[in-house]
Enzyme design. Structure first.
Site, PDB file in Angstrom:
ATOM      1  N   ASP A  95       0.756  -1.285   0.059  1.00 33.96           N
ATOM      2  CA  ASP A  95       0.021  -0.099  -0.035  1.00 33.96           C
ATOM      3  C   ASP A  95       0.772   1.215   0.159  1.00 33.96           C
ATOM      4  OD1 ASP A  95      -2.623  -1.090  -0.367  1.00 33.96           O
ATOM      5  OD2 ASP A  95      -2.715  -1.481   1.831  1.00 33.96           O
ATOM      6  N   ASP A 157      -7.012  -4.646  -4.277  1.00 34.58           N
ATOM      7  CA  ASP A 157      -6.589  -3.351  -3.593  1.00 34.58           C
ATOM      8  C   ASP A 157      -5.425  -2.789  -4.616  1.00 34.58           C
ATOM      9  OD1 ASP A 157      -7.859  -5.054  -1.860  1.00 34.58           O
ATOM     10  OD2 ASP A 157      -7.698  -3.552  -0.172  1.00 34.58           O
TER      11      ASP A 157
HETATM   12  N1  GLY Z   1      -6.856  -1.888   1.652  1.00 31.82           N
HETATM   13  C1  GLY Z   1      -7.895  -2.198   2.305  1.00 31.82           C
HETATM   14  C2  GLY Z   1      -9.091  -1.663   2.326  1.00 31.82           C
HETATM   15  O1  GLY Z   1      -9.675  -1.337   1.532  1.00 31.82           O
HETATM   16  O2  GLY Z   1      -9.731  -1.585   3.616  1.00 31.82           O
END
Ligand code: GLY
Length: 377
Positions: A95, A157
């Site tokens: 992320d 994601d």
């Molecule tokens: N990337 C984790 C979420 O969308 O909560």
């Protein structure tokens, strides 16, 4: 669109001018708000929590909408805080795209700051370093997390993290970043996107061979369900992919996901947390809604198709009519109510205000107003 965007933006600015200075008194980047207070990230992960970039990102966007020292100084303060997480390192994962495109990437893009450019490239190198090429030629995936049990895990994601790699290739001329993004996206198209346009959340691969092992339920209702935020990540993520590659196949995938998403918008314009949750459950997720609105607006620009613009407007009207707290002295310091972080985990927030929902809401307002600096590119 039923609501007047200028009026909504004025309400947003009035509220945030009042509540942002409260956040600036803390050392942490806000994750959520409740009972008139900004709340820090769950699990004591401080500013290493994956959502930390959304707050500086929202400040950069607010400064684009309403140039104002309140927003700019908070953007600068919290972008600087993000760079300290490189030193901590152990909590960073795939992320870094979310975290650093919207903080350092934004500072570089909007202010031409040289160090912010290097910080953004640093994040891109960390993301590229997570790529597992496996023993299968021209295959592989970006590993989401670091636990020994999770060496083969990838999640939908990550499509939102790939633009960081394309940006690094544009910035440096080094094709490796974009090549990794290409392979991961091909893996995602093959193993995450289902025939009907819905998407899996977590897929586990064999970390040696890259073979598909199984699907996990993740933050949605169950294995085989359709977690709406995962659908939103896929919708916006494949749209960003198509913007980066210009590839017709990428655009076709984005449109397939978009048509499925549009068919699942409720009559009131809101979004269920999972498109396959039990019918008698009321569980909404406005983060998914705001993110999907941004994806639809970009897809409308890319294709010229009015149906995507209409879907975005339906989502935004739904949020504005039913789920905004514009009261500067209201329950929430932020904007959207009814954000849900995960279907089965009330610890991270259910039907509450969470800053990444607000980020995408403000991004969608910038797009509607025609002043979005497009921090993802
Ligand atoms: N990337 C984790 C979420 O969308 O909560």
């Amino acid at each position: 669109m039923r609501n007047n965007i200028d009026e909504v933006i004025a309400k947003v600015a009035a509220k945030l001018r009042r509540t942002v200075p409260e956040a600036a008194k803390n050392r942490h980047v806000p994750y959520a708000s409740r009972a008139g207070k900004w709340i820090e990230s769950p699990w004591n992960l401080g500013n290493s929590w994956w959502t930390a970039g959304f707050w500086p990102g929202m400040m950069w966007l607010m400064n684009a909408l309403y140039p104002d020292e309140v927003f700019r100084s908070e953007a600068l303060r919290t972008t600087e805080l993000m760079t300290e997480e490189f030193r901590v390192y152990r909590h960073l994962n795939h992320d870094v795209g979310f975290m650093y495109l919207l903080s350092c990437g934004a500072k570089h893009k909007l202010e031409g700051d040289e160090q912010a450019k290097w910080d953004t490239l640093h994040a891109a190198s960390l993301l590229m370093g997570r790529f597992n090429p496996t023993s299968t030629p021209r295959a592989g995936f970006i590993k989401s997390w670091d636990g020994r049990e999770q060496l083969g895990y990838a999640i939908i994601d990550c499509m939102m993290n790939l633009p960081l790699l394309f940006r690094a290739t544009r910035e440096t001329g080094d094709p490796r970043f974009a090549a990794v993004a290409r392979i991961h996206a091909d893996t995602a198209r093959k193993h995450f996107v289902r025939e009907d346009g819905s998407c899996r959340h977590i897929v586990e691969f064999d970390p040696e061979t890259g073979d598909f092992v199984r699907e996990h339920g993740g933050q949605g209702f169950s294995v085989g369900s359709s977690w709406s935020r995962g659908q939103a990540w896929a919708l916006y993520g494949f749209t960003l992919l198509a913007m980066n590659t210009g590839d017709a196949g990428d655009l076709a995938t984005a449109e397939k996901i978009a048509r499925y998403f549009a068919a699942n918008i409720r009559a009131d314009g809101l979004i269920d947390c999972d498109f396959r949750q039990p019918e008698d459950v009321c569980r909404l997720d406005n983060i998914a809604s705001a993110c999907a609105a941004c994806g639809f607006l970009e897809l409308a620009k890319l294709t010229g198709k009015a149906e995507y613009r209409a879907a975005a407007e339906k989502l935004l009207d739904g949020l504005i009519d039913h789920c905004c707290d514009f009261d500067p002295a209201g329950e929430y310091c932020g904007l959207l109510t009814h954000c849900t972080a995960a279907y089965h985990d009330d610890n991270v927030g259910t039907h509450t205000n969470i800053t990444y929902g607000d980020y995408f809401f403000v991004e969608a307002l910038c797009k509607m107003k025609g002043c979005d600096p497009m921090l993802w590119m």
